[in-house]
Design a protein around this motif. Structure first.
Motif, PDB file in Angstrom:
ATOM      1  N   TYR A 132     -37.448 -26.683  32.877  1.00 22.56           N
ATOM      2  CA  TYR A 132     -38.813 -27.210  32.997  1.00 22.56           C
ATOM      3  C   TYR A 132     -39.327 -27.741  31.664  1.00 22.56           C
ATOM      4  CZ  TYR A 132     -43.783 -27.566  33.906  1.00 22.56           C
ATOM      5  OH  TYR A 132     -45.067 -28.041  34.029  1.00 22.56           O
ATOM      6  N   HIS A 133     -39.831 -28.970  31.691  1.00 24.18           N
ATOM      7  CA  HIS A 133     -40.451 -29.597  30.520  1.00 24.18           C
ATOM      8  C   HIS A 133     -41.966 -29.537  30.666  1.00 24.18           C
ATOM      9  CE1 HIS A 133     -41.756 -32.445  27.526  1.00 24.18           C
ATOM     10  NE2 HIS A 133     -42.170 -33.292  28.448  1.00 24.18           N
TER      11      HIS A 133
ATOM     12  N   THR B  27     -45.312 -30.854  29.966  1.00 23.07           N
ATOM     13  CA  THR B  27     -45.826 -32.112  29.428  1.00 23.07           C
ATOM     14  C   THR B  27     -47.038 -31.876  28.523  1.00 23.07           C
ATOM     15  OG1 THR B  27     -47.219 -32.452  31.376  1.00 23.07           O
ATOM     16  CG2 THR B  27     -45.002 -33.384  31.421  1.00 23.07           C
TER      17      THR B  27
ATOM     18  N   ALA C 159     -41.038 -31.326  35.789  1.00 26.55           N
ATOM     19  CA  ALA C 159     -42.222 -31.477  34.948  1.00 26.55           C
ATOM     20  C   ALA C 159     -43.425 -31.730  35.853  1.00 26.55           C
ATOM     21  CB  ALA C 159     -42.052 -32.611  33.942  1.00 26.55           C
TER      22      ALA C 159
ATOM     23  N   CYS D 260     -43.921 -38.932  32.365  1.00 21.59           N
ATOM     24  CA  CYS D 260     -42.981 -38.362  31.400  1.00 21.59           C
ATOM     25  C   CYS D 260     -41.572 -38.295  31.978  1.00 21.59           C
ATOM     26  CB  CYS D 260     -43.427 -36.971  30.968  1.00 21.59           C
ATOM     27  SG  CYS D 260     -45.018 -36.953  30.117  1.00 21.59           S
TER      28      CYS D 260
END
Length: 238
Positions: A126-127, A129, A199, A204
């Motif tokens: 998981y990024h 943002t 995300a 993104c």
């Protein structure tokens, strides 16, 4: 139950319609009736960020008029939620941003639900943002929802809170810096070995996905994760 309006956002409307569909699936599964006001347009974020305040204010006023009837406005976008909450008051004086929720905020803080009945038997990293992390203060909300998904295996993303380099017009005006930041993010994502990179913002994910696709064309490159909005994972029951 509150009357819920779905704020789809421009990027999702044009490129990622499956994400807002996933939001509707999740909310209806939890018993909510969700309206989609067709008169919605851009919220004005890009205009505001680029210094076009008059144009941004015009779009913000339209956003406020369209969504005023709703008790809760839910969006699968941390950046657009931040626009409504942080910038609209300065542009128009409206307080409608208090009723705008990024999806994870609504599920945890309003619906009071952590397990939405999803199943996704895959490895996921998981990024977080920038707008979700820094402007909204989402913290671990999306991660908490993902942890409750049956069959999922979450893998930590190295340097997770480092920006991917998109930043809307930043990627255009500062392309060399943006590209260097993107390269770091793509390398970290690929190093996890995860099947998917999730995300809260498809903008993104578009940027990262473009970088990952170029890496994939390099001979001998490791298999990179597939970008996916976390709402689509929460909607899955596969």
């Amino acid at each position: 139950m509150p009357r819920v309006g779905l704020f789809i956002t421009c990027v999702n409307d044009a490129l990622f319609p499956e994400t807002p569909k996933a939001v509707v699936t999740i909310l209806e599964r939890l018993g909510y009736d969700v309206d989609f006001p067709a008169a919605q347009t851009c919220c004005g974020q890009m205009h505001a960020n680029s210094g076009y305040k008059k144009d941004a204010a015009k779009l913000a006023r339209n956003f406020e008029a369209v969504f005023d009837p709703y008790d809760a406005i839910v969006t699968p976008s941390g950046s657009c939620a931040a626009m409504a909450r942080d910038q609209c008051p300065h542009l128009t004086g409206s307080t409608i941003g208090r009723r705008v929720y990024e999806l994870s905020e609504f599920l945890l803080d309003v619906a009071g639900v952590e397990d939405v009945g999803a199943r996704f038997p895959h490895t996921v990293t998981y990024h977080p943002t920038c707008h979700g992390t820094r402007a909204l203060g989402l913290g671990d909300k999306p991660i908490r929802l993902l942890r409750a998904v049956a069959g999922i295996e979450l893998i930590d993303l190295p340097a997770a809170e480092q920006c991917c380099g998109f930043g809307g017009t930043f990627a255009l005006k500062n392309s060399e810096v943006s590209s260097a930041m993107l390269a770091d993010k793509c390398r970290h994502a690929t190093d996890t070995g995860a099947e998917y990179l999730a995300a809260a913002d498809n903008s993104c994910l578009t940027h990262i996905g473009g970088g990952i696709s170029r890496l994939g064309r390099t001979p001998g490159a490791a298999k990179a994760p597939r970008p996916v909005h976390y709402a689509e994972i929460l909607a899955s029951t596969a």
